[in-house]
Design an enzyme around this catalytic site. Sequence first.
Site, mmCIF file in Angstrom:
data_model
loop_
_atom_site.group_PDB
_atom_site.id
_atom_site.type_symbol
_atom_site.label_atom_id
_atom_site.label_comp_id
_atom_site.label_asym_id
_atom_site.label_seq_id
_atom_site.Cartn_x
_atom_site.Cartn_y
_atom_site.Cartn_z
ATOM 1 N N SER A 120 2.339 11.208 -21.871
ATOM 2 C CA SER A 120 3.527 10.350 -21.893
ATOM 3 C C SER A 120 3.358 9.171 -20.939
ATOM 4 C CB SER A 120 4.774 11.157 -21.521
ATOM 5 O OG SER A 120 4.695 11.605 -20.178
ATOM 6 N N GLN A 169 -0.861 23.622 -11.594
ATOM 7 C CA GLN A 169 -2.238 23.868 -11.169
ATOM 8 C C GLN A 169 -2.967 22.533 -10.997
ATOM 9 O OE1 GLN A 169 -3.396 26.998 -10.521
ATOM 10 N NE2 GLN A 169 -1.328 27.748 -11.018
ATOM 11 N N SER A 176 3.155 3.176 -23.077
ATOM 12 C CA SER A 176 4.232 3.059 -22.093
ATOM 13 C C SER A 176 5.541 2.730 -22.787
ATOM 14 C CB SER A 176 3.909 1.953 -21.082
ATOM 15 O OG SER A 176 4.011 0.679 -21.707
ATOM 16 N N CYS A 177 6.637 2.847 -22.056
ATOM 17 C CA CYS A 177 7.943 2.493 -22.615
ATOM 18 C C CYS A 177 7.976 1.017 -22.995
ATOM 19 C CB CYS A 177 9.057 2.821 -21.626
ATOM 20 S SG CYS A 177 8.839 2.093 -19.984
ATOM 21 N N ASN A 215 14.380 2.562 -21.103
ATOM 22 C CA ASN A 215 13.006 2.951 -20.780
ATOM 23 C C ASN A 215 12.835 4.448 -20.539
ATOM 24 O OD1 ASN A 215 14.433 1.365 -18.433
ATOM 25 N ND2 ASN A 215 13.274 3.000 -17.428
ATOM 26 N N THR A 238 1.748 -5.226 -15.179
ATOM 27 C CA THR A 238 1.901 -4.298 -16.298
ATOM 28 C C THR A 238 0.788 -4.554 -17.301
ATOM 29 O OG1 THR A 238 3.308 -3.546 -18.121
ATOM 30 C CG2 THR A 238 3.529 -5.848 -17.482
ATOM 31 N N ARG A 274 11.197 13.276 -14.219
ATOM 32 C CA ARG A 274 12.142 12.425 -14.956
ATOM 33 C C ARG A 274 11.857 12.421 -16.463
ATOM 34 N NH1 ARG A 274 17.026 11.536 -14.311
ATOM 35 N NH2 ARG A 274 17.816 9.610 -15.177
ATOM 36 N N HIS A 326 12.340 -4.915 -15.596
ATOM 37 C CA HIS A 326 12.264 -3.450 -15.688
ATOM 38 C C HIS A 326 13.075 -2.781 -14.582
ATOM 39 C CE1 HIS A 326 10.597 0.552 -16.208
ATOM 40 N NE2 HIS A 326 9.846 0.134 -17.211
#
Length: 359
Positions: free
Chosen positions: A134, A91, A165-166, A335, A226, A12, A194
């Site tokens: 990310s 991998q 994080s977003c 997000n 969170t 995503r 969220h």
Amino acid sequence: MPIKVGINGFGRIGRMVFQALCEDGLLGTEIDVVAVVDMNTDAEYFAYQMRYDTVHGKFKYEVTTTKSSPSVAKDDTLVVNGHRILCVKAQRNPADLPWGKLGVEYVIESTGLFTAKAAAEGHLRGGARKVVISAPASGGAKTLVMGVNHHEYNPSEHHVVSNASCTTNCLAPIVHVLVKEGFGVQTGLMTTIHSYTATQKTVDGVSVKDWRGGRAAAVNIIPSTTGAAKAVGMVIPSTQGKLTGMSFRVPTPDVSVVDLTFTAARDTSIQEIDAALKRASKTYMKGILGYTDEELVSADFINDNRSSIYDSKATLQNNLPKERRFFKIVSWYDNEWGYSHRVVDLVRHMASKDRSARL
């Protein structure tokens, strides 16, 4: 010359990051995406996933596929607006990926598996120069939030960094303005409402470590944990230990909203705070922090590429007589789309600083 980038994990966020840099006109100009890595290397399937998206709509750019050589059985190369991107088999150890052979300088680590600094350093042993995770990272990786502390990036010290994080990318710009403008944050509680994500269940399923997290995502409001609020202390040290929070996962596929209830360090008013956030959104936080005084709902923020959009209409001041320090601030964020743009921005920022350091 464009910098050479590899994306490890074409799920995503990996796809959203790729589409974000295309949207910004960076593919082939500033950034050359050399390869994407996933368990599957079927370029035709990747092309399908990119062309059609339930939330974000159809991809605006031409996507075709081809073979990297006559010897491969299936197409293993994406062609986007004439630019070729090799699909590489994942991998277990990032050090085994052919970054050096492919000339990759920057790796965007978006599998969700290699979030520890030591694990992500495998990409460096594979030949990459820098890694951007990310997600929140552990093990001492530097956390950088664009618009807040990105200037702390040091080319000689920071080889593996986290884009946080977003939710941290939504909350930190708000807190940054509060601190910078002299309101301060004495203490605060954050709740993020969220949207559900791919880690959740479509129907009730097994989730031994998080019982509530195992319930069906599309028909429940699910309390969750969170670390986003605590992570703000990593990028704004003056707030260390002053913020904590929780999450509610809700039945929407995209767009989330932060609710920050806090005590300011000095007497003020919601009008003064509102004016400061509006001013910041038009000046030093432009493109990162947005401002709205319209009657908007979550769907109105789909495909908004800003990190945080402050909602003036939803912000509150405690109505107790003489109470001038207790407030609630509400800020929206896509997000997926907003966060993916910040990953791209961080890679560009690092590349710029790295070039300057080499001169």
